[in-house]
Design a protein around this motif. Structure first.
Motif, PDB file in Angstrom:
ATOM      1  N   PRO A  24      31.679  34.195  39.022  1.00  0.00           N
ATOM      2  CA  PRO A  24      31.076  35.440  39.511  1.00  0.00           C
ATOM      3  C   PRO A  24      30.980  36.512  38.410  1.00  0.00           C
ATOM      4  CG  PRO A  24      32.540  34.548  41.175  1.00  0.00           C
ATOM      5  CD  PRO A  24      32.722  33.695  39.946  1.00  0.00           C
ATOM      6  N   ASP A  25      31.983  36.594  37.534  1.00  0.00           N
ATOM      7  CA  ASP A  25      31.968  37.636  36.496  1.00  0.00           C
ATOM      8  C   ASP A  25      30.901  37.424  35.427  1.00  0.00           C
ATOM      9  OD1 ASP A  25      33.998  38.978  37.721  1.00  0.00           O
ATOM     10  OD2 ASP A  25      35.550  38.411  36.295  1.00  0.00           O
ATOM     11  N   SER A  26      30.552  36.172  35.153  1.00  0.00           N
ATOM     12  CA  SER A  26      29.582  35.923  34.081  1.00  0.00           C
ATOM     13  C   SER A  26      28.171  35.700  34.615  1.00  0.00           C
ATOM     14  CB  SER A  26      30.022  34.722  33.234  1.00  0.00           C
ATOM     15  OG  SER A  26      29.863  33.522  33.947  1.00  0.00           O
ATOM     16  N   ARG A  41      27.475  32.281  46.511  1.00  0.00           N
ATOM     17  CA  ARG A  41      27.578  30.819  46.605  1.00  0.00           C
ATOM     18  C   ARG A  41      28.558  30.266  45.562  1.00  0.00           C
ATOM     19  NH1 ARG A  41      21.226  29.282  47.598  1.00  0.00           N
ATOM     20  NH2 ARG A  41      21.047  30.287  49.635  1.00  0.00           N
ATOM     21  N   ILE A  42      28.598  30.910  44.386  1.00  0.00           N
ATOM     22  CA  ILE A  42      29.576  30.485  43.377  1.00  0.00           C
ATOM     23  C   ILE A  42      30.985  30.717  43.910  1.00  0.00           C
ATOM     24  CG2 ILE A  42      30.481  30.986  41.063  1.00  0.00           C
ATOM     25  CD1 ILE A  42      27.585  31.662  40.237  1.00  0.00           C
ATOM     26  N   ALA A  43      31.208  31.876  44.524  1.00  0.00           N
ATOM     27  CA  ALA A  43      32.541  32.174  45.072  1.00  0.00           C
ATOM     28  C   ALA A  43      32.935  31.155  46.139  1.00  0.00           C
ATOM     29  CB  ALA A  43      32.568  33.598  45.637  1.00  0.00           C
ATOM     30  N   ASP A  44      31.992  30.757  46.983  1.00  0.00           N
ATOM     31  CA  ASP A  44      32.282  29.731  47.997  1.00  0.00           C
ATOM     32  C   ASP A  44      32.693  28.417  47.332  1.00  0.00           C
ATOM     33  OD1 ASP A  44      31.630  31.523  49.964  1.00  0.00           O
ATOM     34  OD2 ASP A  44      29.682  30.619  50.442  1.00  0.00           O
ATOM     35  N   GLU A  45      31.972  28.055  46.281  1.00  0.00           N
ATOM     36  CA  GLU A  45      32.285  26.808  45.570  1.00  0.00           C
ATOM     37  C   GLU A  45      33.688  26.884  44.957  1.00  0.00           C
ATOM     38  OE1 GLU A  45      29.881  24.276  44.839  1.00  0.00           O
ATOM     39  OE2 GLU A  45      30.605  23.325  43.003  1.00  0.00           O
ATOM     40  N   LEU A  46      33.997  28.013  44.340  1.00  0.00           N
ATOM     41  CA  LEU A  46      35.303  28.130  43.676  1.00  0.00           C
ATOM     42  C   LEU A  46      36.445  28.061  44.686  1.00  0.00           C
ATOM     43  CD1 LEU A  46      34.719  30.822  40.910  1.00  0.00           C
ATOM     44  CD2 LEU A  46      34.255  28.368  40.895  1.00  0.00           C
ATOM     45  N   ALA A  75      39.302  24.473  39.605  1.00  0.00           N
ATOM     46  CA  ALA A  75      38.973  25.311  38.440  1.00  0.00           C
ATOM     47  C   ALA A  75      38.430  26.669  38.894  1.00  0.00           C
ATOM     48  CB  ALA A  75      37.932  24.603  37.568  1.00  0.00           C
ATOM     49  N   ASP A  76      38.499  27.668  38.034  1.00  0.00           N
ATOM     50  CA  ASP A  76      38.022  29.012  38.397  1.00  0.00           C
ATOM     51  C   ASP A  76      36.639  29.320  37.805  1.00  0.00           C
ATOM     52  OD1 ASP A  76      38.788  29.214  35.814  1.00  0.00           O
ATOM     53  OD2 ASP A  76      40.187  30.867  36.106  1.00  0.00           O
ATOM     54  N   TYR A  77      35.914  28.264  37.458  1.00  0.00           N
ATOM     55  CA  TYR A  77      34.502  28.408  37.103  1.00  0.00           C
ATOM     56  C   TYR A  77      33.814  27.119  37.536  1.00  0.00           C
ATOM     57  CZ  TYR A  77      35.071  25.178  33.211  1.00  0.00           C
ATOM     58  OH  TYR A  77      35.315  24.051  32.460  1.00  0.00           O
ATOM     59  N   GLY A 132      21.084  24.238  40.789  1.00  0.00           N
ATOM     60  CA  GLY A 132      20.031  24.882  41.557  1.00  0.00           C
ATOM     61  C   GLY A 132      20.478  25.714  42.741  1.00  0.00           C
ATOM     62  N   ARG A 133      21.546  25.316  43.401  1.00  0.00           N
ATOM     63  CA  ARG A 133      21.919  26.050  44.613  1.00  0.00           C
ATOM     64  C   ARG A 133      22.513  27.423  44.301  1.00  0.00           C
ATOM     65  NH1 ARG A 133      25.599  22.109  44.043  1.00  0.00           N
ATOM     66  NH2 ARG A 133      27.800  22.655  43.996  1.00  0.00           N
ATOM     67  N   PHE A 134      22.770  27.703  43.020  1.00  0.00           N
ATOM     68  CA  PHE A 134      23.261  29.032  42.643  1.00  0.00           C
ATOM     69  C   PHE A 134      22.143  29.936  42.132  1.00  0.00           C
ATOM     70  CE2 PHE A 134      27.138  26.358  41.469  1.00  0.00           C
ATOM     71  CZ  PHE A 134      27.673  26.486  42.734  1.00  0.00           C
TER      72      PHE A 134
END
Lengths: 114, 114, 114, 114
Positions: free
Chosen positions: A30-32, A61-66, A71-73, A78-80
């Motif tokens: 999320p930060d990058s 969506r990245i936050a949901d994946e994490l 891992a924290d990245y 495509g889904r992001f």
């Protein structure tokens, strides 16, 4: 001979394939997400006939994946991505977008205007 | 068994190979160099044990290249990059850099400190 | 000054990051897995100090993924790869491998021999 | 609404941008050119509507480049590639090619047949 509109659509497709396959696999969190989205926009806008690119790297969506992994990245895929592009070629303006269609990141030709 | 220092150096190498091969080929111009460099830094800093990445996308060298060619952008490659990285693994700090050595973008291990 | 063993481990890491981020995102199916794996091996073996690369693109895992989605291909990512590499630098031989560790494709330093 | 021919041309462009930006930057030498070309063909043929891809990785041009530099491999870029593709979408067949035009690897729409 292909028409100008067909050539404009070909150019629009090139930009989409370039954007996706240059950056797919990039480590992202999320930060990058914001800096990556901006770099993607400015990189592809360098290409011929590319007037405007908007990339929204979906931090939700990245936050949901994490939340579901160790891992924290993760890797950009495509889904992001929500992407819109405007291409101009010989007086033809083409608008395109990429959005998820079920589980597939579909690149769509929206409008072709002469 | 590999030592912690050796493992730290392995981690440092991973980051360098990742940075180079994720972004090599990206369309780049003097105007888009800054956003690309920032995205490269933040993307690789996501990777484990990667404390700090500094990327200078060399607009002077890109401008020289553009002066000698027909297109007004080029592709990112090693001679347009000065990179420094700091990796920490199990108390070992590794500093690395990439710079041109004659015509080859050499990735160098600078220091390993426990 | 870094030791030869540390430099060898740095070189080994470079090859792993290169392999992963050059090819992550490549469209892949069970039928195209073999040619992709061979190209990955031969591409990375070009790099300095890289003696041997073995890539197994896991068609079993790709087939499982395809069974759960609408498209008949997917994108190359770490869980579809088993990789082993041997690097030699200044008389030091380094063996490395990538395998899934839970949900993360871990790049491991196996042995460092002088 | 875009025509089927325009959609076919958009699809053709996607394949070209994908091929180029997935594989640009890959380490390549005359010995590894063949496996890389085959992997590129089979990877992109996975994509929807892509009937046939032919990639000639130009070993003659790679050899010329190596003769002028210190390393014994280089990075894949447009001037080392001759590519032809055939795309079919909703009864429209599109033929495309990439060749050097002066110093720029131009992706061309050759024919659009309904």
């Amino acid at each position: 001979m292909p028409t100008d509109a067909e050539r404009a659509c070909f150019e629009a497709g090139i930009k989409f394939g370039s954007l996706y396959h240059q950056f797919a696999g990039t480590p992202v969190s999320p930060d990058s997400a914001e800096s990556l989205g901006q770099a993607m926009e400015e990189a592809i806008e360098n290409q011929p006939h590319c007037v405007d690119v908007t990339v929204d790297v979906r931090t939700d969506r990245i936050a949901d994946e994490l939340a579901a992994q160790s891992a924290d990245y993760t890797e950009l895929t495509g889904r992001f991505l929500d992407v819109e592009m405007r291409i101009q070629y010989a007086g033809v303006t083409v608008r395109t977008a990429m959005e998820m269609e079920d589980d597939y990141p579909l690149m769509k030709l929206l409008t072709v205007e002469e």
